[in-house]
Design a protein around this motif. Sequence first.
Motif: not given
Length: 160
Positions: A19-29, A74-82
């Motif tokens: 009953l668990m799903m795994r979602v992966r993203f390349d960027d930890p942000r 949001p655009p990648a350049e805003m991820w740190d600020a968000v």
Amino acid sequence: MGATAIFDGPVKTFIYPDLMMRVRFDDPRLTRLMWYRLNSKSTRQYFRENATGTAGNMPKISGKTLKNMVVAIPPAEMWDAVLAFLENAFARADRMEAEAAHARALIDRLEAALLARAFRGELVPQDPADEPASALLARIRATRAAAPKARRGRKAKENA
């Protein structure tokens, strides 16, 4: 329904239950942004509305439901600020929650102290002309002892 978590442990050292799903993203942000999104009120509402299953206490979210979820990123350049904004906001909320818990504990202690002072007669200046509590209690006992005792049992029937 459902809980989200970020697992940062070693690879291939865990087993996913059915009953668990795994979602992966390349960027930890992006992982953190999605974690915030998946824990949001609107996303949890979306999952509640789109859950399936016959058991009311065990709704299921399908992979298709997850894939069909619309997420504004949001655009990648805003991820740190968000992320900085979100993390500061949640840190403030955590601090306020801790302060509120501390304030509740202080209020409980204040209430107990206030009641103790009230029962000791320390809240207002006492009038020496006031009858002491011991004398009042003695007078009440005497009044009760002198009062006729009420009869117990059934009342006699009246003949009409």
